[in-house]
Design an enzyme around this catalytic site. Structure first.
Site, PDB file in Angstrom:
ATOM      1  N   HIS A  79       0.829  -1.119   0.026  1.00 25.54           N
ATOM      2  CA  HIS A  79      -0.082  -0.065   0.046  1.00 25.54           C
ATOM      3  C   HIS A  79       0.919   1.365  -0.153  1.00 25.54           C
ATOM      4  O   HIS A  79       1.749   1.540  -0.830  1.00 25.54           O
ATOM      5  CB  HIS A  79      -1.064   0.069   1.098  1.00 25.54           C
ATOM      6  CG  HIS A  79      -2.110   0.845   1.169  1.00 25.54           C
ATOM      7  ND1 HIS A  79      -2.422   1.535   0.174  1.00 25.54           N
ATOM      8  CD2 HIS A  79      -2.668   1.185   2.232  1.00 25.54           C
ATOM      9  CE1 HIS A  79      -3.441   2.248   0.396  1.00 25.54           C
ATOM     10  NE2 HIS A  79      -3.804   2.170   1.742  1.00 25.54           N
ATOM     11  N   ARG A 131      -3.487   9.807 -11.075  1.00 26.13           N
ATOM     12  CA  ARG A 131      -2.422  10.483  -9.981  1.00 26.13           C
ATOM     13  C   ARG A 131      -1.090  10.412 -10.605  1.00 26.13           C
ATOM     14  O   ARG A 131      -0.211  11.453 -10.182  1.00 26.13           O
ATOM     15  CB  ARG A 131      -2.793   9.806  -8.648  1.00 26.13           C
ATOM     16  CG  ARG A 131      -4.058   9.883  -8.138  1.00 26.13           C
ATOM     17  CD  ARG A 131      -4.255   9.224  -6.841  1.00 26.13           C
ATOM     18  NE  ARG A 131      -4.006   7.703  -6.945  1.00 26.13           N
ATOM     19  CZ  ARG A 131      -3.702   6.710  -5.933  1.00 26.13           C
ATOM     20  NH1 ARG A 131      -4.130   7.034  -4.857  1.00 26.13           N
ATOM     21  NH2 ARG A 131      -3.719   5.401  -6.419  1.00 26.13           N
ATOM     22  N   ASP A 174       2.134   5.679  -6.709  1.00 26.07           N
ATOM     23  CA  ASP A 174       3.612   5.607  -5.950  1.00 26.07           C
ATOM     24  C   ASP A 174       4.784   5.690  -6.861  1.00 26.07           C
ATOM     25  O   ASP A 174       5.896   5.933  -6.462  1.00 26.07           O
ATOM     26  CB  ASP A 174       3.546   4.557  -5.210  1.00 26.07           C
ATOM     27  CG  ASP A 174       2.619   4.518  -3.977  1.00 26.07           C
ATOM     28  OD1 ASP A 174       2.399   5.546  -3.438  1.00 26.07           O
ATOM     29  OD2 ASP A 174       1.742   3.714  -3.753  1.00 26.07           O
ATOM     30  N   HIS A 214      -2.303  -2.662  -9.624  1.00 20.43           N
ATOM     31  CA  HIS A 214      -3.617  -2.044  -8.731  1.00 20.43           C
ATOM     32  C   HIS A 214      -4.684  -2.961  -8.593  1.00 20.43           C
ATOM     33  O   HIS A 214      -4.819  -3.577  -9.561  1.00 20.43           O
ATOM     34  CB  HIS A 214      -3.988  -0.700  -9.219  1.00 20.43           C
ATOM     35  CG  HIS A 214      -4.628   0.063  -8.100  1.00 20.43           C
ATOM     36  ND1 HIS A 214      -6.048  -0.122  -7.618  1.00 20.43           N
ATOM     37  CD2 HIS A 214      -4.208   1.232  -7.294  1.00 20.43           C
ATOM     38  CE1 HIS A 214      -6.296   0.770  -6.724  1.00 20.43           C
ATOM     39  NE2 HIS A 214      -5.239   1.599  -6.470  1.00 20.43           N
TER      40      HIS A 214
HETATM   41  N1  HAX Z   1       5.041  -6.656  -9.726  1.00 23.96           N
HETATM   42  C1  HAX Z   1       5.045  -8.109  -9.575  1.00 23.96           C
HETATM   43  N2  HAX Z   1       3.903  -8.813  -9.517  1.00 23.96           N
HETATM   44  C2  HAX Z   1       2.850  -8.210  -9.648  1.00 23.96           C
HETATM   45  C3  HAX Z   1       2.449  -6.895  -9.612  1.00 23.96           C
HETATM   46  C4  HAX Z   1       4.023  -6.005  -9.577  1.00 23.96           C
HETATM   47  N3  HAX Z   1       3.978  -4.821  -9.577  1.00 23.96           N
HETATM   48  N4  HAX Z   1       1.402  -6.675  -9.398  1.00 23.96           N
HETATM   49  C5  HAX Z   1       0.653  -7.719  -9.189  1.00 23.96           C
HETATM   50  N5  HAX Z   1       1.391  -8.531  -9.443  1.00 23.96           N
HETATM   51  C6  HAX Z   1       1.346 -10.116  -9.127  1.00 23.96           C
HETATM   52  C7  HAX Z   1       0.697 -10.305  -7.693  1.00 23.96           C
HETATM   53  O1  HAX Z   1       1.547 -10.466  -6.632  1.00 23.96           O
HETATM   54  C8  HAX Z   1       0.020 -11.744  -7.944  1.00 23.96           C
HETATM   55  O2  HAX Z   1       0.769 -12.523  -8.132  1.00 23.96           O
HETATM   56  P1  HAX Z   1       0.408 -14.219  -7.134  1.00 23.96           P
HETATM   57  O3  HAX Z   1      -0.715 -14.769  -8.094  1.00 23.96           O
HETATM   58  O4  HAX Z   1       1.761 -14.891  -7.645  1.00 23.96           O
HETATM   59  O5  HAX Z   1       0.362 -13.646  -5.986  1.00 23.96           O
HETATM   60  C9  HAX Z   1      -0.631 -11.397  -9.528  1.00 23.96           C
HETATM   61  O6  HAX Z   1       0.164 -10.405 -10.043  1.00 23.96           O
HETATM   62  C10 HAX Z   1      -2.216 -10.892  -9.511  1.00 23.96           C
HETATM   63  O7  HAX Z   1      -2.187  -9.846  -8.854  1.00 23.96           O
HETATM   64  P2  HAX Z   1      -3.216  -8.800  -9.333  1.00 23.96           P
HETATM   65  O8  HAX Z   1      -4.603  -9.205  -9.045  1.00 23.96           O
HETATM   66  O9  HAX Z   1      -2.806  -7.687 -10.451  1.00 23.96           O
HETATM   67  O10 HAX Z   1      -3.004  -7.440  -7.938  1.00 23.96           O
HETATM   68  P3  HAX Z   1      -3.580  -7.535  -6.510  1.00 23.96           P
HETATM   69  O11 HAX Z   1      -4.807  -6.751  -6.752  1.00 23.96           O
HETATM   70  O12 HAX Z   1      -3.469  -8.803  -5.951  1.00 23.96           O
HETATM   71  O13 HAX Z   1      -2.670  -6.559  -5.868  1.00 23.96           O
HETATM   72  C11 HAX Z   1      -1.292  -4.643  -5.746  1.00 23.96           C
HETATM   73  C12 HAX Z   1      -2.484  -5.222  -6.220  1.00 23.96           C
HETATM   74  C13 HAX Z   1      -1.154  -3.224  -5.799  1.00 23.96           C
HETATM   75  C14 HAX Z   1      -1.018  -5.059  -4.424  1.00 23.96           C
HETATM   76  C15 HAX Z   1      -0.052  -5.375  -6.529  1.00 23.96           C
HETATM   77  O14 HAX Z   1      -0.269  -5.004  -7.897  1.00 23.96           O
HETATM   78  C16 HAX Z   1       1.245  -5.059  -6.015  1.00 23.96           C
HETATM   79  O15 HAX Z   1       1.909  -5.586  -5.360  1.00 23.96           O
HETATM   80  N6  HAX Z   1       2.055  -4.028  -6.818  1.00 23.96           N
HETATM   81  C17 HAX Z   1       3.365  -3.618  -6.220  1.00 23.96           C
HETATM   82  C18 HAX Z   1       3.177  -2.714  -5.055  1.00 23.96           C
HETATM   83  C19 HAX Z   1       2.563  -1.292  -5.205  1.00 23.96           C
HETATM   84  O16 HAX Z   1       3.007  -0.523  -5.997  1.00 23.96           O
HETATM   85  N7  HAX Z   1       1.585  -0.865  -4.291  1.00 23.96           N
HETATM   86  C20 HAX Z   1       0.914   0.261  -4.341  1.00 23.96           C
HETATM   87  C21 HAX Z   1      -0.458   0.067  -4.963  1.00 23.96           C
HETATM   88  C22 HAX Z   1      -1.178   1.654  -4.805  1.00 23.96           C
HETATM   89  C23 HAX Z   1      -1.266   1.845  -3.552  1.00 23.96           C
HETATM   90  O17 HAX Z   1      -2.266   1.256  -2.773  1.00 23.96           O
HETATM   91  N8  HAX Z   1      -0.739   2.895  -2.856  1.00 23.96           N
HETATM   92  O18 HAX Z   1      -0.752   3.296  -1.804  1.00 23.96           O
END
Ligand code: HAX
Length: 443
Positions: A271, A327, A373, A318
């Site tokens: 997050h 953003r 971010d 996301h």
């Molecule tokens: N890099 C690598 N793998 C990623 C990814 C990324 N940026 N985004 C998603 N994935 C992976 C997930 O880890 C998941 O893998 P597994 O099946 O092996 O567990 C798969 O792709 C499916 O995930 P998703 O359905 O696309 O994404 P989620 O809704 O589960 O998660 C997240 C959303 C934001 C947590 C995720 O995209 C992520 O971890 N991003 C990187 C961290 C990040 O930038 N977080 C900030 C998000 C915005 C926010 O809240 N800001 O505060």
């Protein structure tokens, strides 16, 4: 002019009446259903919360009371000579549901200035912490250290009628938002500037004063802070910080308790902490490649190595969005205007050219596009705010605007304690067997 509290009540009371009607006359209508995948999958896409302040469209991004960011940049009042919207105006919009006038915004700036005083015991609580403590931990503790001054908690203890509790919530919310920049700046100065504290400048608006108290008096940085505090403020109700604040508040915990809980969620790397992780990741890439600006091929290689190591690419993906985060775009536009030749900013843009295709090719990432971010750290670094462990605190100060406006709504609408039903995997197995006609289902 009527006060903000009165304006809020004028708007929210009729809405509370309408909501009572929705529940009484249409309460049985369903607005969604829940699959087994969703129950195990972080409730993604389950429509089960009501949040008035903003809503998130997967393709078009955030709308604050219906207004997208570019429109807000035009329509919200600005500081004299300033180019970016004042976050005070966004708070008004989220709380009241209408665009503010210049006078409305001035009223809020004045109120927050008047309410910003902090008791010495709060600074002492922060001083007791090891200076190496992560700034987000310090921030959460700083908020908790102010909890004793909650007028909401006192009103509850004094037996105030629950229909009137929203008024005390409003007072606490205004007090807390007023004080957060001072708490955050105190933590920054104690940790990174040998505890040289800077007194507020009461001629400045809330965001510019925050920048000033951290030692940044540059016009460009103050403009950035106004934009930053505006775009990070809210992202509808289901994200971890907003949902946690709302959930804890539903137990009639005061906003100090509720917001600190939300901040502990914002401090998670998936997050809000992602904003520091992005810069840490870019700087590690640069260091591994011997410094300098990496080529796009080198970036692509580094992204593949990150994925192969079982890590996420921070700043991308996301849970709801399926396009580039507006953003991110707002920050990119700011950078194009103020620092088009900055090396780190250009690396951020090169990463944008490279990462989506690679994430898409994994076949599993649902949104390969950058989120808020991915860009914010490079802008802060440009102005010399290089201590990236602090970045999530900036996000937290801004996020207060949305989640605390929502708490006012929650209490005025009289929303009850939140308590969804959980189930067990045994229940799920029995349910599946029953659907297949193999057993009689028993709950
Ligand atoms: N890099 C690598 N793998 C990623 C990814 C990324 N940026 N985004 C998603 N994935 C992976 C997930 O880890 C998941 O893998 P597994 O099946 O092996 O567990 C798969 O792709 C499916 O995930 P998703 O359905 O696309 O994404 P989620 O809704 O589960 O998660 C997240 C959303 C934001 C947590 C995720 O995209 C992520 O971890 N991003 C990187 C961290 C990040 O930038 N977080 C900030 C998000 C915005 C926010 O809240 N800001 O505060």
């Amino acid at each position: 002019m009527s006060t903000l509290k009165e304006r809020f009540a004028e708007k929210a009371m009729p809405m509370a009446e309408k909501v009572r009607g929705f529940i009484k006359d249409h309460g049985d209508l369903t607005i969604g259903k829940v699959s087994i995948a969703q129950a195990y999958g972080g409730m993604r896409g389950v429509r089960a919360l009501v949040t008035e302040t903003s809503s998130l469209d997967p393709e078009r991004g955030i709308r604050f009371r219906g207004y997208p960011i570019p429109e807000l940049k035009e329509k919200l009042p600005k500081a004299p000579g300033g180019t970016e919207p004042l976050p005070e105006g966004l708070f008004y919009l989220m709380l009241v549901g209408e665009l503010p006038t210049e006078e409305d915004v001035k009223f809020i700036s004045d109120e927050w200035r008047k309410r910003a005083e902090i008791s010495n015991s709060v600074f002492k609580a922060l001083d007791a912490l090891d200076v190496d403590t992560h700034p987000m931990t310090q921030f959460s503790i700083g908020v908790m250290a102010m909890q004793g001054s909650s007028v909401f908690a006192k009103a509850y203890r004094d037996g105030v009628n629950k229909k009137e509790l929203w008024e005390y919530m409003y007072e606490d919310v205004m007090n807390l938002i007023a004080k957060l920049p001072r708490i955050a700046a105190y933590i920054y100065n104690r940790k990174y500037r040998n505890n040289q504290q800077i007194e507020p400048n009461n001629d400045l608006d809330w965001a510019a004063n925050f920048a000033h108290m951290m030692g940044f008096d540059d016009d460009g940085f103050q403009a950035l802070m106004r934009l930053y505090m505006t775009i990070h403020a809210d992202h509808e109700g289901g994200n971890v910080s907003a949902h946690t604040t709302h959930l804890v508040g539903s137990a009639l915990s005061d906003p100090y308790l509720s917001f600190a809980a939300g901040m502990n969620g914002l401090a998670g790397p998936l997050h809000g902490l992602a904003n520091q992780e992005v810069i840490r990741w870019i700087l590690s890439m640069k260091e591994e490649l011997g410094g300098g600006k990496p080529t796009k091929e080198q970036i692509a290689q580094y992204v593949r190595e990150t994925l192969a190591a079982g890590k996420v690419v921070p700043g991308y993906g996301h849970a709801v969005l399926r396009q580039t985060d507006p953003r991110y775009t707002a920050q990119m536009e700011f950078a194009k205007e103020h620092m088009p030749d900055d090396e780190l900013v250009n690396i951020v843009w090169d990463i944008y050219d490279v990462v989506p295709d690679i994430l898409e090719a994994t076949g599993k990432v649902k949104n390969p596009w950058p989120n808020v971010d991915a860009h914010s750290g490079a802008l802060l670094l440009h102005y010399g705010l290089k201590e990236y462990d602090f970045y999530t605190v900036l996000f937290g100060v801004s996020r207060a605007l949305g989640v605390l406006a929502s708490l006012c709504w929650d209490r005025l609408l009289g929303l009850p304690i939140e308590r969804p039903k959980s189930t067990t995997s045994t229940w799920i197995k029995n349910f599946i067997d029953e659907q297949k006609g193999e057993t009689a289902f028993t709950d």
